[in-house]
Enzyme design. Structure first.
Site, PDB file in Angstrom:
ATOM      1  N   SER A  36     -10.178  -0.056   7.201  1.00 55.80           N
ATOM      2  CA  SER A  36      -9.559   0.119   5.877  1.00 55.80           C
ATOM      3  C   SER A  36      -8.886  -1.113   5.285  1.00 55.80           C
ATOM      4  CB  SER A  36      -8.538   1.253   5.925  1.00 55.80           C
ATOM      5  OG  SER A  36      -9.175   2.491   5.894  1.00 55.80           O
TER       6      SER A  36
ATOM      7  N   LYS B 256       0.861  -1.185   0.000  1.00 56.10           N
ATOM      8  CA  LYS B 256       0.000   0.000   0.000  1.00 56.10           C
ATOM      9  C   LYS B 256       0.896   1.235   0.000  1.00 56.10           C
ATOM     10  CE  LYS B 256      -3.829   2.126   2.586  1.00 56.10           C
ATOM     11  NZ  LYS B 256      -4.714   2.025   3.773  1.00 56.10           N
TER      12      LYS B 256
ATOM     13  N   SER C  74      -9.823   2.350   3.073  1.00 56.58           N
ATOM     14  CA  SER C  74      -8.913   3.052   2.206  1.00 56.58           C
ATOM     15  C   SER C  74      -7.950   2.145   1.425  1.00 56.58           C
ATOM     16  CB  SER C  74      -8.082   4.033   3.032  1.00 56.58           C
ATOM     17  OG  SER C  74      -7.220   3.341   3.919  1.00 56.58           O
TER      18      SER C  74
END
Lengths: 99, 494
Positions: free
Chosen positions: B187, B88, B163
Site C-alpha cells: 500500500s 494518511k 491503499s
C-alpha cells in the site's frame, strides 16, 4: 474447498454482519473465488514447517501492569469517552441487555 | 507570499525537494508560513480534480507554521522544521477527524496523536491535512474509500493505486512535498509506482504502529512517500525509532538514514528473482525494469540471479493472514465506545449488527468474512495454520537469497495504472496487483519503489528489497539510481 451459501450466512452472523438475501449469492461467489485462489497453498507439503506469526520471530514484550501515563486520570477518561455514541457518569450506554 | 509564490532559484516552490525547501527556509528565502499558505492554496485550487485529501486543516497548519518560523529564527536546525506534510488518514491526529476512509469513523476525533504524528510534529513538520485512502487500507485502487475515489494525476481516468493513493496522488500532483503512507501488502509501494513517486516500506518494527489504525497487525508498517530517495531518508529519520507503546516496535537504535547515500554501489550485489519476471508481468513493464537493472549494473553493481521459489504462494497466504487479522482487529467497531452507531437499535445484538453492516463498505465486509471463516472451528488448520507455514517458507526463500546478495530488485507491480472499474468486479484480479509486493510484508523486509520509466506516459516502478533493518542500503541504491536518471523528476503538473 468451496464454500456454501449457508456457511457464508453462518459466518456473517458470527461476525455480526448482516447480508441481505439478494446479496448472499454474490458475496458467496466472490468469497468462493478468493478461497479457490487461497487453496493453491494446499499443493505443497508443509507438515515439517513451524508456523510463523512474526516475521522477526520476536517474542511478545511484557511490562508490569501499572498505570504509567502521566496526568489527571478523570480528565483522561473524559477525553477518551468524549466520542462515545452514548455515555453517562463515566459509563458507556448500550441498549438494555437484562429485562 | 508574493516572493514565495514567485519562485526559488527559478523553480516553482512546489517542484522543490525537501532539501531545497530546507535551504530556502534556513536562508530566509521564504518562511514556513509562506510555504504553508502556498501549498494550502495549491490544494484549494487543484484537489477538486484529484480528491486526494479527506480533511484539510488550514488553521492548525498556519499555527504550526508560525511556531516553526519562531524555532527557525531562534537558530534551531532540523530537517523537517517548517516543511508542509500530509498524513494518511489512518494515523490518529488529536482532535482532527481520522476516518481511515470509512463511514465507521466519519465522526471519530482521536483523543491522542499517533507516535509517527507526534514525532513529525516535534521535528517541526507542518501537517496540512489527512489524505484519502481505501477503506481501512483494504484495496489497491483507492476505489473503496467512503470519501470517493482518488484520481491519478498522470491520467485522471486511471487509479492512483492503493491503499495510500491519496498520499501518492497528493505528492505526485505537487500538492504537498511529502506524505506518510502505510503498507500491509504493498500500500505504499504500489501507489508510489503508479503515481511516479518514491515510497518506502521500512522493516516491520522500524516505525511505531501506535495510533496507526490496525488492519493486519503482523504486516502493517508506516513509511514515507516522497519525490526522491533522499527525501525519503530525511523523512524516515523523523518517523523511525523504538516506541515502548508498540509492543512489536524494534528496540534498535536507528542510523542517520542520510549517511551513506552518496557512497557508490560498486560493492553491491543485486539479486534478480526470475519469479518476478513471469508471464504475469506486462511485457513493456518487464522491458522498463530490465533497463533500470542495466542502469544499476552501469553504476557498478553486480547483478545476480536469485530464486524465490515459493513467491507464487505469497498472495494465497496473505489473503488468509491479512483477513484473519483484520476480522479480529475490526471486531472493535461495535458502536459502543467511538465511531458510528446505527439509529434506534432494538437490542444489543441489533446494535452490533446494524452498526457494522451500515458502517463498513463491501470490500471490508468481504475481508472480515474471509478472515472469520479462515479462523473458524474446523478450518483453522487448513487455512490459518497453513498460511503461517507458507509464510515461513517465503521468509526462508529471502534468507537464502540474501546469503548471496545485498539487495533484491524487480518490478513493483505487474502493469502501469489501470482504469477505474477495471478490476472491481473480480476481487482476485485486484489482489494480483500486489503479487510482487506482498511477500516483502510476509517476510517483514524493507522495500521501496522508485520511478524507473514511463509506458504511454504512465509511470513505472522499480522495487528494491533489503535485508531486515537495512533500509540504508536500498536508500543508497535508490539515491544513486536517481543521481544517474531523471525519472523521479518527471511531474504530471507544471
Amino acid at each position: 474447498m468451496s464454500i456454501s451459501r449457508e456457511e457464508i450466512a453462518t459466518t456473517a452472523r458470527l461476525a455480526r454482519i448482516r447480508l441481505r438475501d439478494d446479496e448472499i449469492d454474490d458475496v458467496t461467489s466472490r468469497i468462493a473465488s478468493i478461497l479457490d485462489m487461497v487453496d493453491q497453498m494446499q499443493a505443497i507439503d508443509t507438515s515439517a514447517v513451524e508456523p510463523m506469526s512474526n516475521s522477526l520471530d520476536a517474542a511478545q514484550v511484557l511490562r508490569s501492569d501499572k498505570v504509567d501515563e502521566p496526568g489527571d486520570k478523570i480528565a483522561a477518561r473524559e477525553a477518551l469517552m468524549a466520542g462515545a455514541p452514548a455515555q453517562q457518569d463515566g459509563l458507556f450506554l448500550v441498549p438494555k441487555v437484562i429485562e | 507570499m508574493n516572493k514565495a509564490k514567485a519562485m526559488s532559484n527559478n523553480q516553482a516552490l512546489h517542484q522543490l525537494s525537501l532539501c531545497a525547501l530546507r535551504e530556502g527556509l534556513d536562508s530566509k528565502q521564504f518562511s514556513s508560513r509562506e510555504l504553508t499558505e502556498y501549498f494550502l492554496s495549491r490544494i484549494d485550487q487543484h484537489d477538486g480534480e484529484y480528491n486526494s485529501f479527506i480533511t484539510v486543516t488550514p488553521e492548525p497548519a498556519l499555527a504550526a507554521a508560525d511556531a516553526a518560523d519562531r524555532r527557525i529564527a531562534s537558530g534551531e536546525q532540523n530537517a523537517l522544521l517548517g516543511i508542509p506534510m500530509a498524513q494518511k488518514d489512518i494515523f490518529c491526529t488529536q482532535g482532527v477527524r481520522t476516518s481511515c476512509g470509512s463511514k465507521m469513523l466519519d465522526n471519530f476525533l482521536p483523543p491522542y496523536d499517533a507516535t509517527v504524528v507526534a514525532q513529525m510534529q516535534q521535528a517541526g513538520a507542518v501537517t496540512l491535512g489527512k489524505t484519502n485512502m481505501d477503506e481501512f487500507a483494504m484495496g489497491s485502487s483507492n476505489e473503496t474509500s467512503f470519501y470517493g475515489k482518488v484520481k491519478n494525476p498522470w491520467d485522471t481516468n486511471t487509479v492512483p493505486g492503493g491503499s495510500s493513493g491519496g498520499s501518492a496522488a497528493a505528492v505526485a500532483a505537487r500538492l504537498v512535498p511529502a506524505a506518510t503512507g502505510t503498507d500491509t501488502g504493498g500500500s505504499i509501494r504500489q501507489p508510489a509506482a503508479l503515481c511516479g513517486i518514491t515510497g518506502l516500506k521500512p522493516t516491520y518494527g522500524r516505525v511505531s504502529r501506535y495510533g496507526m489504525i490496525a488492519f493486519a497487525s503482523s504486516l502493517d508498517q508506516g513509511g514515507p512517500m516522497t519525490r526522491s530517495a533522499e527525501d525519503a531518508a530525511l523523512m524516515l529519520n523523523a518517523m523511525a525509532g523504538h516506541d515502548p507503546r508498540d509492543s512489536t516496535s524494534a528496540a534498535l537504535s536507528c542510523p542517520d538514514f542520510c549517511d551513506g547515500l552518496e557512497q557508490d554501489i560498486r560493492d553491491l550485489r543485486i539479486g534478480v528473482p526470475k519469479e518476478y519476471f513471469d508471464d504475469r508481468l506486462d511485457s513493456e513493464m518487464a522491458g522498463a525494469v530490465r533497463e533500470a537493472l542495466t542502469e544499476l549494473e552501469k553504476l557498478g553493481a553486480t547483478l545476480v540471479d536469485v530464486e524465490l521459489p515459493n513467491s507464487a504462494l505469497s498472495v494465497p497466504a496473505y489473503y488468509v493472514i491479512a483477513p484473519a487479522e483484520a476480522s479480529s482487529n475490526l471486531s472493535r467497531f461495535d458502536g459502543v465506545r467511538y465511531g458510528y452507531r446505527c439509529e434506534d437499535p432494538q437490542d444489543l445484538e441489533d446494535m452490533y449488527t446494524r452498526t457494522r453492516s451500515e458502517g463498513f463498505g463491501d470490500e471490508v465486509k468481504r475481508r472480515i468474512l474471509v478472515g472469520a471463516y479462515a479462523l473458524s472451528a474446523g478450518y483453522y488448520d487448513a487455512y490459518y495454520r497453513k498460511a503461517q507455514q507458507v509464510r515461513r517458507l517465503i521468509k526462508d526463500d529471502f534468507d537464502r537469497a540474501f546469503e548471496k546478495v545485498d539487495v533484491i530488485a524487480g518490478p513493483t507491480c505487474p502493469s502501469p495504472a489501470f482504469r477505474f472499474g477495471e478490476k472491481q468486479s473480480d476481487p482476485v484480479a485486484m489482489y494480483l496487483e500486489d503479487i510482487y509486493t506482498i511477500a516483502v510484508n510476509l517476510a517483514g523486509l524493507p522495500g521501496m519503489s522508485v520511478p524507473a520509466g514511463m509506458i504511454n506516459n504512465m509511470p513505472v516502478g522499480l522495487q528494491l528489497i533489503g535485508k531486515h533493518f537495512d533500509e540504508a542500503t536500498i536508500l543508497r541504491v535508490a539515491h544513486q539510481y536517481q543521481r544517474a536518471t531523471d525519472w523521479h523528476t518527471r511531474s504530471p503538473v507544471e
